[in-house]
Design an enzyme around this catalytic site. Sequence first.
Site, short mmCIF file in Angstrom:
data_model
loop_
_atom_site.label_atom_id
_atom_site.label_comp_id
_atom_site.label_asym_id
_atom_site.label_seq_id
_atom_site.Cartn_x
_atom_site.Cartn_y
_atom_site.Cartn_z
N CYS A 28 6.49 -53.52 -22.47
CA CYS A 28 7.61 -53.80 -23.38
C CYS A 28 8.66 -54.56 -22.56
O CYS A 28 8.43 -54.89 -21.39
CB CYS A 28 8.17 -52.50 -23.95
SG CYS A 28 8.97 -51.50 -22.70
N ASP A 61 18.13 -44.98 -18.63
CA ASP A 61 18.43 -45.26 -20.03
C ASP A 61 19.91 -45.46 -20.29
O ASP A 61 20.30 -45.82 -21.41
CB ASP A 61 17.90 -44.14 -20.93
CG ASP A 61 16.38 -44.14 -20.95
OD1 ASP A 61 15.80 -43.11 -21.38
OD2 ASP A 61 15.78 -45.14 -20.52
N ARG A 94 15.71 -47.31 -33.18
CA ARG A 94 14.64 -46.48 -32.60
C ARG A 94 15.24 -45.23 -31.96
O ARG A 94 14.56 -44.21 -31.85
CB ARG A 94 13.89 -47.25 -31.50
CG ARG A 94 13.18 -48.48 -31.98
CD ARG A 94 12.32 -49.11 -30.90
NE ARG A 94 11.37 -48.14 -30.37
CZ ARG A 94 10.36 -48.47 -29.56
NH1 ARG A 94 10.21 -49.72 -29.16
NH2 ARG A 94 9.51 -47.57 -29.12
C1 EPZ Z 1 10.34 -41.96 -20.47
O1 EPZ Z 1 9.48 -43.09 -20.44
C2 EPZ Z 1 11.35 -42.27 -21.56
N1 EPZ Z 1 10.68 -42.39 -22.86
C3 EPZ Z 1 12.09 -43.56 -21.22
O2 EPZ Z 1 13.09 -43.78 -22.24
C4 EPZ Z 1 12.79 -43.39 -19.88
O3 EPZ Z 1 13.41 -44.61 -19.52
C5 EPZ Z 1 11.75 -43.01 -18.80
O4 EPZ Z 1 11.03 -41.83 -19.22
C6 EPZ Z 1 12.40 -42.74 -17.46
O5 EPZ Z 1 13.32 -41.70 -17.58
C7 EPZ Z 1 10.34 -41.26 -23.52
O6 EPZ Z 1 10.57 -40.16 -23.05
C8 EPZ Z 1 9.68 -41.45 -24.86
P1 EPZ Z 1 8.09 -42.84 -16.72
P2 EPZ Z 1 8.11 -43.03 -19.56
O7 EPZ Z 1 6.65 -42.54 -16.87
O8 EPZ Z 1 7.57 -41.66 -19.59
C9 EPZ Z 1 6.01 -45.96 -13.77
C10 EPZ Z 1 14.25 -44.96 -23.91
O9 EPZ Z 1 14.96 -45.98 -23.92
N2 EPZ Z 1 4.74 -45.42 -14.25
O10 EPZ Z 1 9.00 -41.79 -16.19
O11 EPZ Z 1 7.24 -44.16 -20.00
C11 EPZ Z 1 6.76 -46.70 -14.85
O12 EPZ Z 1 6.31 -48.03 -14.96
C12 EPZ Z 1 12.98 -44.94 -23.06
O13 EPZ Z 1 14.48 -43.92 -24.57
C13 EPZ Z 1 3.55 -45.85 -13.66
O14 EPZ Z 1 3.56 -46.70 -12.77
O15 EPZ Z 1 8.67 -43.36 -18.10
C14 EPZ Z 1 8.19 -46.62 -14.37
O16 EPZ Z 1 8.40 -47.62 -13.38
C15 EPZ Z 1 12.79 -46.23 -22.26
N3 EPZ Z 1 2.37 -45.33 -14.09
C16 EPZ Z 1 8.24 -45.25 -13.72
O17 EPZ Z 1 6.88 -44.87 -13.44
C17 EPZ Z 1 2.33 -44.35 -15.07
O18 EPZ Z 1 1.22 -43.88 -15.41
C18 EPZ Z 1 8.88 -44.17 -14.60
O19 EPZ Z 1 8.21 -44.17 -15.83
C19 EPZ Z 1 3.53 -43.94 -15.65
C20 EPZ Z 1 4.72 -44.47 -15.23
#
Ligand code: EPZ
Length: 423
Positions: free
Chosen positions: A116, A305, A397
């Site tokens: 995204c 966020d 959203r």
């Molecule tokens: C959750 O996303 C939230 N979404 C996000 O909120 C939030 O920004 C994020 O956590 C961090 O706090 C929901 O809870 C629905 P991560 P998530 O896995 O779980 C990398 C909003 O605006 N990663 O903690 O997808 C990833 O690319 C949204 O409400 C991997 O590399 O975030 C990132 O750099 C946006 N491999 C970091 O870890 C994986 O398998 C943190 O991502 C998973 C993640």
Amino acid sequence: MGSIVVERAVLSGEVEISGAKNSALPLLAAALLTEEEIVLHKVPVLSDVETMIDILRTTGKKVIFEKETNTIRISGPILHTHVPYDLVRKMRASFNVLGPIAALMGEASTPLPGGCAIGVRPVDFHIDGLKRIGFEVNYDHGEILAKRGTKLEEVTVYLPFPSVGATEHVMSAAAILPGITIIENAAMEPEIVDLQDLLNKMGAKISGAGTSKIVIEGVKKLHGCEHTVIPDRIEAGTYAIALLVTGGEGLLKNVNPSHLDALWFVLEKTGAIIKKGSDFVEVKSWNRWKACDVNVLPYPGFPTDLQPQIIVYLSLADGTSTVTENVFKTRFAHVGELVRMGADMRIMENTVFINGVNKLQGTTVMGTDLRATAALVVAGLAAEGTTEVTQVEHIFRGYENVVNKFERLGAKIKYIPGGVPEI
Ligand code: EPZ
């Protein structure tokens, strides 16, 4: 896509914070783990929640959303174990239903979620975690198929990064798998604690949520229960920044102040007056706020966020600030739009260097994702003149009744579906 048009305004008054989107979504996925009724209160009426409800209904679950009371009732058996692409494409968090469905039904399949505007968003930690707890995971033309296998009596899932989604995914799937599952380097967000609370009310045996080590003792069966979603800390932080950046003051109700300590630290450092109660916070701006450096980190660090929103606030601070993004390192689509409004900032790798200016100027800007769009609306409220934020549906959203809530704080704000007609 439509637009929101806002004028400069000093905001003041009270705002009631809704239930947390980023808690409601994993709680809805966890409801798949039992046929008995799960009742969730304070579920925000948001497009992301509607998408997750569509996914549950696609699996055969009965879902009733009483929007006037923010209550959702989920019950019934899973009849279909595949989640269609068009729903996962709309919201990547839907990927988190894969583990619970496969744990209960033996197998499940979902499309591989895409990226995204805030980054590539891989799911390798999720896949590796599911494999560690015994699932066979295969890819087939963009689809991921997970099959429940034999799980070791005790297994440790180590997360290379404290991923919120991967922590929630493994927690929910492991809840009904035999033996002990330990998650090391787990995410510590309040939403993880909320998920542990729901799962334990359903009969799970989980401890450690809120710390970096979570221990899950699998149980055979989970049962129905009632649960209230925690307040949305990101919505609360967004309105706190909006009140302050417009030079106003106000009261945030239905807040857990301890969920936002990193934000209060930064705001107080810039000179804002913050008064915390048991379930409310009063914020008041005081003269021209001072610059401050912000380091975005996993919880309890400063939340990613709120990174776009704090950049708006610091763009009008007295002095030079830096904001370093350590979670989604390219989450800066809003910076270019703010520069178009007169902000003086530039990106160097994953840090934004901000020279505070005396004013922002209203113009037409484009929303790219949920939090960037919210930040641009906040910037419009602080900017001189009129600001139109296009592609604005992103904001619906994650912010319940957002136009009405800003109106009640004194904003001159209008949502124009389908955008402002070409003159
Ligand atoms: C959750 O996303 C939230 N979404 C996000 O909120 C939030 O920004 C994020 O956590 C961090 O706090 C929901 O809870 C629905 P991560 P998530 O896995 O779980 C990398 C909003 O605006 N990663 O903690 O997808 C990833 O690319 C949204 O409400 C991997 O590399 O975030 C990132 O750099 C946006 N491999 C970091 O870890 C994986 O398998 C943190 O991502 C998973 C993640």
